[in-house]
Each structure stands twice: as structure tokens, then as C-alpha cells.
Design a protein around this motif. Sequence first.
Motif, PDB file in Angstrom:
ATOM      1  N   LEU A   9     -18.496 -14.152  28.501  1.00 45.04           N
ATOM      2  CA  LEU A   9     -18.423 -12.968  27.650  1.00 45.04           C
ATOM      3  C   LEU A   9     -19.617 -12.906  26.712  1.00 45.04           C
ATOM      4  O   LEU A   9     -19.905 -13.877  26.016  1.00 45.04           O
ATOM      5  CB  LEU A   9     -17.134 -12.999  26.828  1.00 45.04           C
ATOM      6  N   SER A  10     -20.299 -11.758  26.684  1.00 36.10           N
ATOM      7  CA  SER A  10     -21.333 -11.495  25.677  1.00 36.10           C
ATOM      8  C   SER A  10     -20.722 -10.651  24.571  1.00 36.10           C
ATOM      9  O   SER A  10     -20.055  -9.649  24.844  1.00 36.10           O
ATOM     10  CB  SER A  10     -22.524 -10.736  26.289  1.00 36.10           C
ATOM     11  N   PRO A  16     -30.574 -15.016  20.134  1.00 32.39           N
ATOM     12  CA  PRO A  16     -29.997 -14.122  21.142  1.00 32.39           C
ATOM     13  C   PRO A  16     -28.490 -13.947  20.947  1.00 32.39           C
ATOM     14  O   PRO A  16     -27.882 -14.689  20.178  1.00 32.39           O
ATOM     15  CB  PRO A  16     -30.301 -14.841  22.452  1.00 32.39           C
ATOM     16  N   VAL A  17     -27.932 -12.976  21.660  1.00 31.48           N
ATOM     17  CA  VAL A  17     -26.512 -12.674  21.479  1.00 31.48           C
ATOM     18  C   VAL A  17     -25.659 -13.881  21.868  1.00 31.48           C
ATOM     19  O   VAL A  17     -26.039 -14.716  22.689  1.00 31.48           O
ATOM     20  CB  VAL A  17     -26.072 -11.447  22.301  1.00 31.48           C
ATOM     21  N   VAL A  18     -24.502 -13.951  21.254  1.00 33.47           N
ATOM     22  CA  VAL A  18     -23.563 -15.038  21.493  1.00 33.47           C
ATOM     23  C   VAL A  18     -22.884 -14.843  22.857  1.00 33.47           C
ATOM     24  O   VAL A  18     -22.429 -13.742  23.183  1.00 33.47           O
ATOM     25  CB  VAL A  18     -22.512 -15.098  20.381  1.00 33.47           C
ATOM     26  N   VAL A  19     -22.834 -15.915  23.643  1.00 30.51           N
ATOM     27  CA  VAL A  19     -22.131 -15.914  24.919  1.00 30.51           C
ATOM     28  C   VAL A  19     -20.974 -16.900  24.839  1.00 30.51           C
ATOM     29  O   VAL A  19     -21.157 -18.069  24.513  1.00 30.51           O
ATOM     30  CB  VAL A  19     -23.061 -16.289  26.089  1.00 30.51           C
ATOM     31  N   THR A  50     -25.806  -6.373  17.835  1.00 24.22           N
ATOM     32  CA  THR A  50     -27.062  -6.816  18.448  1.00 24.22           C
ATOM     33  C   THR A  50     -26.992  -6.645  19.961  1.00 24.22           C
ATOM     34  O   THR A  50     -25.924  -6.499  20.545  1.00 24.22           O
ATOM     35  CB  THR A  50     -27.360  -8.279  18.100  1.00 24.22           C
ATOM     36  N   SER A  51     -28.170  -6.685  20.589  1.00 23.91           N
ATOM     37  CA  SER A  51     -28.256  -6.448  22.033  1.00 23.91           C
ATOM     38  C   SER A  51     -28.803  -7.687  22.739  1.00 23.91           C
ATOM     39  O   SER A  51     -29.359  -8.592  22.114  1.00 23.91           O
ATOM     40  CB  SER A  51     -29.161  -5.250  22.324  1.00 23.91           C
ATOM     41  N   THR A  52     -28.663  -7.699  24.061  1.00 25.99           N
ATOM     42  CA  THR A  52     -29.239  -8.778  24.861  1.00 25.99           C
ATOM     43  C   THR A  52     -30.746  -8.572  24.982  1.00 25.99           C
ATOM     44  O   THR A  52     -31.280  -7.512  24.632  1.00 25.99           O
ATOM     45  CB  THR A  52     -28.610  -8.810  26.258  1.00 25.99           C
ATOM     46  N   GLU A  61     -19.034  -7.515  26.834  1.00 32.45           N
ATOM     47  CA  GLU A  61     -18.976  -7.348  28.284  1.00 32.45           C
ATOM     48  C   GLU A  61     -18.832  -8.690  28.978  1.00 32.45           C
ATOM     49  O   GLU A  61     -19.473  -9.668  28.610  1.00 32.45           O
ATOM     50  CB  GLU A  61     -20.247  -6.636  28.760  1.00 32.45           C
ATOM     51  N   LEU A  62     -17.982  -8.703  29.994  1.00 30.54           N
ATOM     52  CA  LEU A  62     -17.797  -9.878  30.825  1.00 30.54           C
ATOM     53  C   LEU A  62     -18.850  -9.914  31.916  1.00 30.54           C
ATOM     54  O   LEU A  62     -19.197  -8.881  32.497  1.00 30.54           O
ATOM     55  CB  LEU A  62     -16.408  -9.865  31.454  1.00 30.54           C
TER      56      LEU A  62
END
Length: 221
Positions: A9-10, A16-19, A50-52, A61-62
Motif C-alpha cells: 500500500l502507498s 518518498p511516499v510511505v509504503v 504527497t505523490s510518488t 493505492e494498493l
Amino acid sequence: MIDLGHWDLSIPEGDPVVVITSPRLVAGYSDQYFKPDGSSIRFWAPVSGTSTNLSDYPRTELREAYADGTPRNWKYTEGTATLSARMEVNQLPSVGAVIIGQIHAKDNPYPFLKLSYRMDRGVGYLDVTLRRKPSDASSPVVLTYKSMPLDTAFDYSFKVSPNGRLDVEVAGLQYSTTINTAWAKKAFYFKAGNYIPDNQGPATEGGRVTVHALQVGHQAK
């Protein structure tokens, strides 16, 4: 209950974005963006998020993964791959759209297939766009369902077969085609959830969707 052992999941935080990897999801992860609620999951993505790295827009989003959290990628020639979901769209950002399902390709800047919900003059539409070749800049709409209200559950499914056949079903409408062989060199992966093409506005503005069922499958040829 949705099996989260097939997904990472992002969330729209961090740089960077958290996963969040699949083991953490299976263990019961929940936050303001991703809230399991009984047998369903609520996804929230604010325009202020924030974005990827490869996008200007936020998402909750998965992304398809293995049970250990390693991203899963596959070539369509290897076997049959399927994604099916039952979901509803509850809120849209001011741009009036949200992306709810994708077949993306590793190391390709553009997705192969995309399912979006949009609102135009009070009417809700579900649009499927298809990129014919990996290098194509545009992805024309190949299927549209008209008059899908907000807060209304619907089903969709993607099926990719090793002979190059693509089958899509959205709210009972069907579309099939043959995949251009230029995609055979690319490694695909499924995505599902809430990706909003909007990054302007207050933190209360964004996209909200609820997923009631989600299943991914792979069968070797």
C-alpha cells in the motif's frame, strides 16, 4: 474479508511516499487513509498529500505484491492473470475524477490499462482507457459505463490471458481485444484503490472510495 497478502500500500505521506508492505497490512494496519471496516476497506486520498516519484498526484493505492512484501511483476505470456473487485466511489476532488484500477508495467512511464470514475454535469461515468503500445503517449477510452451514481456499489474485472487476450468487465459491460505484442517484453502488475489526478486545494478535498471485495489470481499456462 479482503485478503491483503497480495498487496503493498502507498499512502500520500513522506518523501518518498510511505509504503506499507503486505505483512503489515495482514497484521491489521489502519490509518486515516486506509481503514478496514468489517469486510470492506475505506480509502482516502487528500489533494494535499504527497505523490510518488513518477507522479504529481497523491494516492492511497494498493500495488500487487508477494506475501513477504516484495513487489510482484508478471509477463502476460506466462499465464492467466485476473483482478476482480466490488467497490463504490464516495467523494471526488474538484477535478471530478479518481482512478480506481490499473494494469501498470514495470519500467514504463505509462499504464497499460486504467479504470477511472468521473463526474460530468451531475452524471457519473466509469471509463476504461487502453494504451495500445508501451510508447504511445495517449490511451483512448475503449469502454464507458454511463449513469453510475456516487455511493453505489459496482463490480469490475480485468483478465489477461497468455494468448494475448484482454477481457474487461465493468458494471456488466464487457470489452475484449488482443494485446499488442510490444507489451510482451514488459512486466505487468495490478493496482487498485484511490489515485486522484488533482493536487490543488485544502486538505479536506480529495477522493474517497470503499472497496467491498478484491481478489487477484494467477494461473500458469
